[in-house]
Design a protein around this motif. Structure first.
Motif, PDB file in Angstrom:
ATOM      1  N   UNK A   8       0.828  -1.197   0.000  1.00 27.54           N
ATOM      2  CA  UNK A   8       0.000   0.000   0.000  1.00 27.54           C
ATOM      3  C   UNK A   8       0.868   1.256   0.000  1.00 27.54           C
ATOM      4  N   UNK A  12       0.961   4.076  -2.785  1.00 22.77           N
ATOM      5  CA  UNK A  12       0.511   5.392  -2.384  1.00 22.77           C
ATOM      6  C   UNK A  12       1.587   6.451  -2.584  1.00 22.77           C
ATOM      7  N   UNK A  13       2.846   6.009  -2.578  1.00 23.29           N
ATOM      8  CA  UNK A  13       3.955   6.962  -2.643  1.00 23.29           C
ATOM      9  C   UNK A  13       4.340   7.329  -4.057  1.00 23.29           C
ATOM     10  N   UNK A  15       3.161   8.261  -8.191  1.00 20.94           N
ATOM     11  CA  UNK A  15       2.098   8.580  -9.133  1.00 20.94           C
ATOM     12  C   UNK A  15       2.402   7.913 -10.474  1.00 20.94           C
ATOM     13  N   UNK A  16       3.529   7.221 -10.539  1.00 19.19           N
ATOM     14  CA  UNK A  16       3.962   6.665 -11.821  1.00 19.19           C
ATOM     15  C   UNK A  16       3.386   5.260 -12.032  1.00 19.19           C
ATOM     16  N   UNK A  79     -10.499  15.391   7.373  1.00 17.95           N
ATOM     17  CA  UNK A  79      -9.665  14.310   6.833  1.00 17.95           C
ATOM     18  C   UNK A  79     -10.330  13.738   5.579  1.00 17.95           C
ATOM     19  N   UNK A  84      -9.180   6.659   7.694  1.00 21.79           N
ATOM     20  CA  UNK A  84      -7.978   7.453   7.967  1.00 21.79           C
ATOM     21  C   UNK A  84      -8.144   8.274   9.241  1.00 21.79           C
ATOM     22  N   UNK A 147      -9.293   3.368  -2.294  1.00 19.25           N
ATOM     23  CA  UNK A 147      -8.949   4.138  -3.491  1.00 19.25           C
ATOM     24  C   UNK A 147      -7.470   4.429  -3.435  1.00 19.25           C
ATOM     25  N   UNK A 148      -6.689   3.630  -4.156  1.00 18.04           N
ATOM     26  CA  UNK A 148      -5.247   3.856  -4.102  1.00 18.04           C
ATOM     27  C   UNK A 148      -4.678   4.015  -5.488  1.00 18.04           C
ATOM     28  N   UNK A 149      -5.492   4.547  -6.390  1.00 24.56           N
ATOM     29  CA  UNK A 149      -5.004   4.864  -7.720  1.00 24.56           C
ATOM     30  C   UNK A 149      -4.587   3.626  -8.494  1.00 24.56           C
ATOM     31  N   UNK A 419     -10.232  15.658   2.208  1.00 29.16           N
ATOM     32  CA  UNK A 419      -9.038  14.977   1.715  1.00 29.16           C
ATOM     33  C   UNK A 419      -8.031  15.937   1.132  1.00 29.16           C
ATOM     34  N   UNK A 420      -7.758  15.775  -0.149  1.00 29.78           N
ATOM     35  CA  UNK A 420      -6.671  16.526  -0.744  1.00 29.78           C
ATOM     36  C   UNK A 420      -6.919  18.025  -0.748  1.00 29.78           C
TER      37      UNK A 420
ATOM     38  N   UNK B 258      -2.137  14.286   6.320  1.00 26.59           N
ATOM     39  CA  UNK B 258      -3.382  13.921   5.648  1.00 26.59           C
ATOM     40  C   UNK B 258      -3.076  13.343   4.276  1.00 26.59           C
ATOM     41  N   UNK B 259      -3.552  12.146   4.059  1.00 23.28           N
ATOM     42  CA  UNK B 259      -3.253  11.449   2.814  1.00 23.28           C
ATOM     43  C   UNK B 259      -3.742  12.255   1.607  1.00 23.28           C
ATOM     44  N   UNK B 260      -4.913  12.859   1.750  1.00 19.66           N
ATOM     45  CA  UNK B 260      -5.469  13.624   0.639  1.00 19.66           C
ATOM     46  C   UNK B 260      -4.577  14.793   0.250  1.00 19.66           C
ATOM     47  N   UNK B 261      -4.079  15.516   1.235  1.00 23.22           N
ATOM     48  CA  UNK B 261      -3.217  16.663   0.951  1.00 23.22           C
ATOM     49  C   UNK B 261      -1.906  16.179   0.339  1.00 23.22           C
ATOM     50  N   UNK B 263      -1.398  13.598  -1.471  1.00 22.32           N
ATOM     51  CA  UNK B 263      -1.581  13.211  -2.867  1.00 22.32           C
ATOM     52  C   UNK B 263      -1.775  14.415  -3.759  1.00 22.32           C
ATOM     53  N   UNK B 264      -2.375  15.453  -3.229  1.00 25.36           N
ATOM     54  CA  UNK B 264      -2.638  16.631  -4.027  1.00 25.36           C
ATOM     55  C   UNK B 264      -1.333  17.329  -4.415  1.00 25.36           C
ATOM     56  N   UNK B 268       6.635  12.996  -4.931  1.00 25.43           N
ATOM     57  CA  UNK B 268       6.705  11.548  -4.758  1.00 25.43           C
ATOM     58  C   UNK B 268       6.466  11.145  -3.305  1.00 25.43           C
ATOM     59  N   UNK B 269       6.958  11.964  -2.383  1.00 27.24           N
ATOM     60  CA  UNK B 269       6.811  11.624  -0.977  1.00 27.24           C
ATOM     61  C   UNK B 269       6.349  12.838  -0.182  1.00 27.24           C
TER      62      UNK B 269
END
Ligand SMILES: [Zn+2]
Ligand SMILES: [Zn+2]
Lengths: 533, 347
Positions: A8, A12-13, A15-16, A79, A84, A147-149, A419-420, B258-261, B263-264, B268-269
């Motif tokens: 995971x 998650x780390x 995007x490639x 969050x 999470x 959802x892990x892309x 989230x993001x 926060x995982x969402x932030x 990823x945004x 890479x890390x």
């Protein structure tokens, strides 16, 4: 669980795509069979039956963290993910464990029918044993929604790399309503003749939005066109005397559409149709909100059946006489479909999606303009020579939607995103004029660049009038152009209307607030004769 | 008359006629630290700690009068003193005392010692004005040593693949904390101009930092594989990155929890490293201050205020122009130091 947590983290780390596939393939080479099977299941959005409600999880997490429930509930939307939130809010773990992914899943499954106190004891023990990432994954196993892309397609590719089995063959093997309880890894993935599975659908072929001018597609003669219906993509399977209805979300929805039961008698055995499930009355689709009422209901009442009747608009034939004919050209599949369903639709519930006749591209351009009148979203273009492919592939199938409707509206409420977007105000509510009053009529979350959202966020902070929990009312000062795909009357909305797919088209910095549109302008866009829902 | 009041120019002490971290030009400003939301241009007179002053002078091109930590200044009978806030080098909480009544304004702060910054000291008071950037129970920082373990492991793995490791960090504060925390033996460390300009000011005032090489135009790509590059977050993904060759990127910020932030950010890390208090530290700090009345500002103010109230405090929200650890303020932050370091100082 450690190996699964590492997978995971790796996924998650990055995007490639290649790195994701490599990490997954490595996992499929190393993990034991039951973990592999469960990983495939989870990534295919299959999870063990829910044995603990989210309400209980929230309560226990708040208690274990030593905070009141309201504080947990304030943190959760920021969050944006329950699993999470719980993982972050709990105190650090006390000890570690060697249990595997499948061990933990068995523990979760065993909670079925156990009383709440006993459930709580097991869940708290798990939380105290797992580190933050493992805890997050454990919670996800219970709540669902990984959802892990990693799409089904990426996972299939990785599995193909790890096993040496052809990707399309694997894709087909992985479809259907199997669960890790009913099949093992060997039978699902490796066996050459996997157990006869009559319900198994074909992967859907998905169209891309048209990227070029229509003329660039070449000779009009090489193409077929039909209207693009805004329903649920569905596959009808008649095998072994049984009917199976699949939705695009790879969900078996046979029970939700009793109207289709008759297909068993109308269609020969060994038939698979691709088409659209559409609410339909008086020769046109009912609004999208009508369909919503059908999608969400597992059991269908008589009342619902008469208020929201559905039809199946067939547009492709994938299997006939038990033979997979997906490799044949669209034109020949279509002829076979027409022969099967007949010039006149059988029984009214099963209909052909008619082809649009055209000689020149100009004919199509004007046909597309009529889309809203016939209740479609635009046109679909299919190359006559094209085989039926799996997944989203460019080149042979294009969707060519009508341009969206737009309205200029005033932002009146703002809420920070999930989230993001937790630290940006991205959930915005818009209003139009009704006399001297601004009436909220829609929310929109997307369509601005990050830079614009940043600017707006600073503005919102300085121009807040009132706070209602996480929502802020702001000065009526900014006008935005809102684009949407459809509009319908609605009793559930204060404004009396509901929009389909609203999003921010652009920030109209040039427009003063008094030049925003009015409710009357919006009502003028309502299609004639469309019922209220 | 309240000892401190909240005005549209900033936190005001009417008895002494001074402001704390004002955001509009005033006559006398007491400044907690050099971040651009606290130290703003245009005041007639600045007062800050010895350790904070050089950066403020460098960034704003102003004269700054200085005090030592703990030193008392009396202005019209009101006693002011600065106490370590542990946020960045020189950052202070400001204690204000008049006729036995004590207020403390925390500025930005964190309680975990980081080995570089003066360690936070709790200061007793009746009324506390505290930031609560991360005032939610989901923000619980791991010990710094664990985070640097992760950063070092990431750097090593990239080095093994022949890549540069590029970490996005505020040029003032986070950049130096990263520098001081990583394992220098892994490889050479390079810096973006904005970071190097701040490093130069800090080295000049006697702060010991590992050796770094400033990345100047025309520098050869050959030297970057295996190195660590510290740059402002805004440089990540910009054209500036091209000169580094193959690289892996990371962002260091509390928001990365926060995982969402995470990823945004499309880095890479994401490493969870903050110069602000987390939930536990914030609660401890409030308790240790002994305050009965607490004003909360920038961050999750309404939630934290309600929480404090349930804990028996008289808690209120004040609106300020401070921005906390705003990931998106980084760009502006860097703009300020870029101008300062590229000759924007000449009169
Ligand atoms: Zn600061
Ligand atoms: Zn600040």
């Amino acid at each position: 669980m450690k190996r699964f947590a590492r997978l995971f983290a790796e996924l998650d780390q990055t995007t490639k795509t290649n790195a994701k596939v490599a990490a997954l393939a490595q996992y499929f080479r190393e993990a034991d069979d039951s973990d592999k099977l469960w990983t495939i299941a989870l990534l295919s959005h299959k999870r063990p039956r829910r044995t603990v409600t989210t309400t209980l999880l929230r309560e226990w997490a708040a208690e274990a963290a030593g905070i009141p429930d309201w504080l947990f509930e304030e943190a959760y939307p920021i969050v944006g993910d329950l699993a999470e939130t719980i993982a972050l809010i709990l105190p650090p773990a006390n000890w570690a464990s060697d249990k595997t992914l499948s061990d933990w899943i068995e523990i979760v499954k065993a909670l079925q029918g156990v009383d709440d106190q006993e459930k709580k004891r097991h869940i708290l023990a798990a939380w105290q044993t797992l580190d933050r990432t493992e805890r997050f994954l454990f919670n996800k196993i219970i709540t669902g929604g990984f959802r892990i892309g990693v799409s089904q397609k990426l996972m299939t590719r990785a599995l193909a790399q790890a096993t040496g089995i052809d990707e399309p063959l694997l894709a087909h093997r992985l479809m259907g309503d199997w669960t890790p309880d009913t099949i093992n890894f060997d039978d699902l993935v490796l066996a050459d003749n996997p157990g006869e599975n009559l319900s198994r659908p074909y992967p859907f072929y998905l169209a891309h939005p048209l990227e070029s001018e229509i003329e660039d597609l070449g000779q009009p003669d090489d193409w077929s066109a039909e209207h693009k219906w805004d329903g649920i993509r569905g596959q009808i399977i008649i095998r072994g005397g049984e009917l199976y209805v699949w939705s695009r979300g790879e969900e078996l929805v046979t029970d939700r559409f009793p109207e289709f039961t008759a297909f068993k008698d109308l269609l020969p055995d060994g038939t698979v149709l691709d088409g659209e499930i559409l609410p339909w009355r008086d020769d046109r689709p009912l609004g999208f909100q009508t369909l919503q009422t059908r999608i969400n209901r597992k059991t269908v009442s008589k009342k619902l059946l008469s208020e929201a009747p559905v039809v199946f608009k067939a547009y492709d034939l994938l299997e006939t006489g038990g033979d997979d004919i997906r490799a044949k050209p669209f034109a020949s599949r279509r002829r076979a479909l027409e022969t099967l369903i007949g010039e006149n639709d059988i029984g009214g519930t099963l209909r052909l999606s008619p082809l649009v006749e055209f000689d020149a591209w100009d004919d199509l351009i004007s046909e597309r303009e009529k889309s809203r009148d016939v209740g479609s979203e635009g046109l679909m273009l299919k190359r006559k020579e094209s085989p039926y492919l799996a997944g989203r592939k460019k080149g042979d199938w294009w969707k060519w939607k009508v341009n969206p409707l737009t309205v200029d509206a005033v932002m009146i409420y703002a809420q920070s995103g999930h989230g993001r977007r937790a630290n940006l105000f991205t959930d915005l509510t818009f209003a139009v004029w009704n006399g001297n009053e601004l009436v909220p009529f829609t929310k929109a979350y997307s369509g601005l660049t990050d830079t614009e959202f940043n600017e707006l966020t600073r503005w919102v902070r300085k121009n807040t009038l009132e706070r209602f929990g996480p929502v802020r009312s702001v000065k009526a000062e900014h006008v935005f152009e809102i684009a949407f795909e459809g509009i319908q009357k609605s009793r559930r909305h204060k404004s009396g209307i509901a929009l389909r797919f609203p999003r921010i088209h652009r920030w109209r910095r040039d427009k003063p607030v008094n030049e925003a549109n009015s409710l009357a302008d919006l009502e003028a866009l309502l299609p004639e004769g469309e019922p209220t829902s | 008359m309240a000892l401190l009041e909240f005005t549209d120019k900033g936190i005001h002490c009417p008895q002494a006629g001074v402001y704390l971290d004002p955001w509009k030009p005033v006559d006398r400003a007491l400044i907690t630290h050099g971040h651009s939301d606290h130290a703003r241009p245009g005041h007639a007179h600045y007062l800050a700690t010895n350790a904070a002053a050089p950066v403020i002078r460098h960034r704003l091109d102003v004269d700054v009068e200085t005090v030592e930590f703990g030193e008392k200044r009396t202005i019209n009978g009101v006693e002011f003193s600065f106490h370590p806030a542990g946020h960045i080098i020189g950052s202070a909480q400001i204690r204000v005392s008049y006729r036995g009544e004590v207020w403390v304004f925390t500025g930005d702060y964190k309680c975990e010692p980081d080995g570089l910054t003066e360690t936070f000291e709790p200061v007793r008071c009746h009324t506390l004005i505290t930031e609560c950037t991360f005032g939610l129970p989901v923000f619980n920082w791991q010990p710094q040593s664990e985070v640097f373990g992760e950063i070092n492991a990431w750097w090593r793995a990239n080095a093994a693949e022949g890549k540069a490791s590029v970490i996005g960090a505020y040029s003032l504060g986070k950049a130096q904390r990263v520098l001081a925390g990583v394992d220098e033996s892994i490889g050479p460390i390079f810096t973006h101009g904005a970071v190097e300009a701040t490093n130069a000011v800090l080295r000049e005032q006697g702060i010991g930092l590992p050796n770094t090489t400033h990345i100047v135009p025309g520098i050869s790509r050959e030297i970057f594989p295996g190195s660590l590059v510290i740059a402002p977050p805004s440089a990540l993904g910009s054209a500036w990155m091209r000169r580094l060759g193959p690289s892996s990127t990371a962002v260091a910020s509390g928001w990365m929890a926060l995982r969402g932030v995470r990823r945004r950010r499309a880095a890479d890390r994401g490493f969870v490293l903050s110069d602000h208090v987390d939930w536990q530290q914030l609660n401890d700090a409030v308790r240790e201050s002994g305050a009965e009345r607490v004003f909360v500002t920038h961050g999750y103010t309404s939630v934290f205020r309600r929480w404090l109230e349930t804990q028996g405090y008289d808690a209120r929200i004040v609106q300020t122009d401070f921005e906390g650890e705003n990931l998106d303020a980084d760009a502006r932050e860097e703009l300020v130091s870029e101008t300062a370091s590229t000759g924007g100082n000449s009169p």
